[in-house]
Write a protein that holds these residues in place. Structure first.
Motif, PDB file in Angstrom:
ATOM      1  N   PRO A   1       5.261   8.805 -11.119  1.00 17.00           N
ATOM      2  CA  PRO A   1       4.704   7.838 -10.167  1.00 17.00           C
ATOM      3  C   PRO A   1       3.321   8.213  -9.648  1.00 17.00           C
ATOM      4  O   PRO A   1       2.637   7.378  -9.044  1.00 17.00           O
ATOM      5  CB  PRO A   1       5.730   7.830  -9.030  1.00 17.00           C
ATOM      6  N   THR A   2       2.885   9.444  -9.880  1.00 20.96           N
ATOM      7  CA  THR A   2       1.560   9.858  -9.400  1.00 20.96           C
ATOM      8  C   THR A   2       0.671  10.395 -10.511  1.00 20.96           C
ATOM      9  O   THR A   2      -0.359  11.020 -10.229  1.00 20.96           O
ATOM     10  CB  THR A   2       1.681  10.943  -8.308  1.00 20.96           C
ATOM     11  N   GLU A   3       1.026  10.160 -11.773  1.00 15.30           N
ATOM     12  CA  GLU A   3       0.179  10.672 -12.850  1.00 15.30           C
ATOM     13  C   GLU A   3       0.189   9.735 -14.048  1.00 15.30           C
ATOM     14  O   GLU A   3       1.243   9.333 -14.542  1.00 15.30           O
ATOM     15  CB  GLU A   3       0.623  12.073 -13.281  1.00 15.30           C
ATOM     16  N   LEU A   4      -1.031   9.406 -14.515  1.00 15.15           N
ATOM     17  CA  LEU A   4      -1.233   8.573 -15.690  1.00 15.15           C
ATOM     18  C   LEU A   4      -2.046   9.359 -16.714  1.00 15.15           C
ATOM     19  O   LEU A   4      -2.702  10.344 -16.390  1.00 15.15           O
ATOM     20  CB  LEU A   4      -1.999   7.296 -15.349  1.00 15.15           C
TER      21      LEU A   4
ATOM     22  N   ARG B   1      -8.369  13.028 -24.067  1.00 13.53           N
ATOM     23  CA  ARG B   1      -7.341  12.381 -23.262  1.00 13.53           C
ATOM     24  C   ARG B   1      -7.716  12.588 -21.795  1.00 13.53           C
ATOM     25  O   ARG B   1      -8.160  13.663 -21.395  1.00 13.53           O
ATOM     26  CB  ARG B   1      -5.990  13.020 -23.573  1.00 13.53           C
ATOM     27  N   VAL B   2      -7.573  11.520 -21.000  1.00 14.77           N
ATOM     28  CA  VAL B   2      -7.885  11.602 -19.575  1.00 14.77           C
ATOM     29  C   VAL B   2      -6.584  11.556 -18.789  1.00 14.77           C
ATOM     30  O   VAL B   2      -5.720  10.711 -19.045  1.00 14.77           O
ATOM     31  CB  VAL B   2      -8.808  10.447 -19.140  1.00 14.77           C
ATOM     32  N   ARG B   3      -6.448  12.472 -17.840  1.00 13.37           N
ATOM     33  CA  ARG B   3      -5.309  12.489 -16.924  1.00 13.37           C
ATOM     34  C   ARG B   3      -5.792  12.075 -15.540  1.00 13.37           C
ATOM     35  O   ARG B   3      -6.819  12.564 -15.064  1.00 13.37           O
ATOM     36  CB  ARG B   3      -4.703  13.883 -16.838  1.00 13.37           C
ATOM     37  N   PHE B   4      -5.022  11.214 -14.914  1.00 16.68           N
ATOM     38  CA  PHE B   4      -5.382  10.669 -13.607  1.00 16.68           C
ATOM     39  C   PHE B   4      -4.250  10.931 -12.631  1.00 16.68           C
ATOM     40  O   PHE B   4      -3.096  10.599 -12.897  1.00 16.68           O
ATOM     41  CB  PHE B   4      -5.639   9.170 -13.725  1.00 16.68           C
ATOM     42  N   THR B   5      -4.590  11.518 -11.484  1.00 11.73           N
ATOM     43  CA  THR B   5      -3.622  11.764 -10.422  1.00 11.73           C
ATOM     44  C   THR B   5      -3.803  10.728  -9.324  1.00 11.73           C
ATOM     45  O   THR B   5      -4.900  10.590  -8.752  1.00 11.73           O
ATOM     46  CB  THR B   5      -3.794  13.178  -9.838  1.00 11.73           C
ATOM     47  N   VAL B   6      -2.751   9.996  -9.035  1.00 14.28           N
ATOM     48  CA  VAL B   6      -2.783   8.914  -8.055  1.00 14.28           C
ATOM     49  C   VAL B   6      -2.751   9.493  -6.638  1.00 14.28           C
ATOM     50  O   VAL B   6      -1.917  10.360  -6.331  1.00 14.28           O
ATOM     51  CB  VAL B   6      -1.585   7.967  -8.249  1.00 14.28           C
ATOM     52  N   GLU B   7      -3.640   8.991  -5.787  1.00 11.09           N
ATOM     53  CA  GLU B   7      -3.634   9.367  -4.373  1.00 11.09           C
ATOM     54  C   GLU B   7      -3.385   8.173  -3.449  1.00 11.09           C
ATOM     55  O   GLU B   7      -2.892   8.349  -2.340  1.00 11.09           O
ATOM     56  CB  GLU B   7      -4.963  10.032  -4.003  1.00 11.09           C
TER      57      GLU B   7
ATOM     58  N   ARG C   1       0.853  -1.179   0.000  1.00 12.39           N
ATOM     59  CA  ARG C   1       0.000   0.000   0.000  1.00 12.39           C
ATOM     60  C   ARG C   1       0.890   1.229   0.000  1.00 12.39           C
ATOM     61  O   ARG C   1       1.953   1.230   0.642  1.00 12.39           O
ATOM     62  CB  ARG C   1      -0.891   0.065   1.250  1.00 12.39           C
ATOM     63  N   GLY C   2       0.472   2.268  -0.700  1.00 12.40           N
ATOM     64  CA  GLY C   2       1.262   3.485  -0.713  1.00 12.40           C
ATOM     65  C   GLY C   2       0.553   4.608  -1.437  1.00 12.40           C
ATOM     66  O   GLY C   2      -0.549   4.434  -1.967  1.00 12.40           O
ATOM     67  N   PRO C   3       1.187   5.785  -1.496  1.00  6.92           N
ATOM     68  CA  PRO C   3       0.577   6.944  -2.129  1.00  6.92           C
ATOM     69  C   PRO C   3       0.977   7.141  -3.579  1.00  6.92           C
ATOM     70  O   PRO C   3       0.483   8.063  -4.235  1.00  6.92           O
ATOM     71  CB  PRO C   3       1.104   8.099  -1.275  1.00  6.92           C
ATOM     72  N   ALA C   4       1.862   6.285  -4.096  1.00  5.45           N
ATOM     73  CA  ALA C   4       2.366   6.456  -5.462  1.00  5.45           C
ATOM     74  C   ALA C   4       2.800   5.107  -6.006  1.00  5.45           C
ATOM     75  O   ALA C   4       2.989   4.140  -5.260  1.00  5.45           O
ATOM     76  CB  ALA C   4       3.537   7.447  -5.484  1.00  5.45           C
TER      77      ALA C   4
END
Length: 299
Positions: free
Chosen positions: A205-208, A261-267, A159-162
């Protein structure tokens, strides 16, 4: 209540498919037809999207012998069992009133069915009172065959934030993922995205980011993101049965040439190898998959 809320209507208008969307939307109903009930009863897994107790959206995967998820009435399904220990939605799927989106996808036949509604906990599982039921075309679905059910597994691995470097590689290699989105009183939805490996780009590591390929013109997912930017992604590793779950925020970028295009920010990230997982064969890629292009839409 109309078929679409203001978010979906806004995207349909912007893309210029409002009339087509109204026609396609006639397929959405609260009823489970006999052919849909028969299809669901044959499936060994079910994707469920919902919010956890903290309000984060996740997509999770339930597995079982065919029949573990089945229609028990014209507008109700029952699911035996629950999610493995440590899954982010284990608590939500045991709580009455949880708004859920589900998708039953059969890689053997490239067929899929979506059912959204409200959950009620039951002894040994849960039931969903259906509010929206509809099928999708086979576009972007990779064909696979089931190999074996693996009884043992360590469960949650990380488990983690990124994303870790290994998880970044898994995302880049993915040809399929599922996305959960929500729109307040309109409920929660779970949908599928597919393409050739590499169609999901890891920007950090935090954006797709991924392209929004042409689909059924309803724009339920992008419409939900207009009103609520929360999203949950599920990347199954079909050959091993491993799961990579991400929760975060997403937004749509519209290019001048009609591309999206979709941008996703990982939390938050959860990686797991659960007992009772299903392993599948290597894919036969969908003939509808476009070639992978990088950065073609305005960022």
């Amino acid at each position: 209540m109309g078929r679409y809320h203001q978010g979906s209507l806004a995207v349909q208008e912007r893309v210029g498919v409002r009339e087509l969307a109204e026609h396609v939307g006639r397929s959405i109903s609260p009823g489970i037809r006999d052919v849909a009930a028969a299809f669901l009863a044959l499936q060994p897994h079910l994707v469920v999207g919902a919010a956890d107790g903290a309000g984060r959206l996740w997509a999770s995967l339930l597995t079982g012998a065919p029949g573990f998820a089945r229609a028990t009435g014209p507008d109700r399904i029952a699911v035996r069992g629950g999610l493995p220990d440590g899954d982010p939605l284990a608590g939500a799927l045991a709580a009455d009133g949880t708004r859920v989106g589900t998708i039953a996808l059969d890689p053997r036949t490239r067929r899929r069915m979506r059912l959204n509604g409200t959950l009620a906990a039951t002894p040994g599982g849960f039931a969903v009172a259906a509010e929206e039921v509809f099928s999708n075309c086979p576009k972007y679905l990779q064909k696979r065959q089931p190999l074996e059910l693996v009884a043992e597994g360590p469960g949650v691995l990380w488990r983690g934030p990124a994303l870790t470097p290994g998880q970044e590689r898994a995302v880049r290699a993915a040809d399929t993922f599922f996305i959960a989105t929500a729109a307040g009183a309109q409920g929660t939805d779970a949908s599928h995205r597919g393409g050739m490996p590499g169609f999901v780009e890891v920007l950090s590591p935090t954006e797709l980011a991924w392209p929004d390929y042409p689909g059924n013109a309803m724009f339920l997912t992008l419409g939900n993101l207009v009103t609520d930017d929360r999203a949950g992604l599920l990347f199954p590793h079909w050959e091993s049965g491993a799961l990579l779950q991400l929760s975060g925020r997403a937004r749509t970028e519209f290019g001048g040439d009609g591309e999206r295009r979709v941008r996703f920010t990982v939390e938050a990230v959860v990686e797991a190898l659960h007992p009772g997982r299903l392993r599948w064969s290597a894919p036969e890629y969908s003939p509808a998959n476009p070639p992978v292009h990088r950065g073609s839409t305005t960022r």
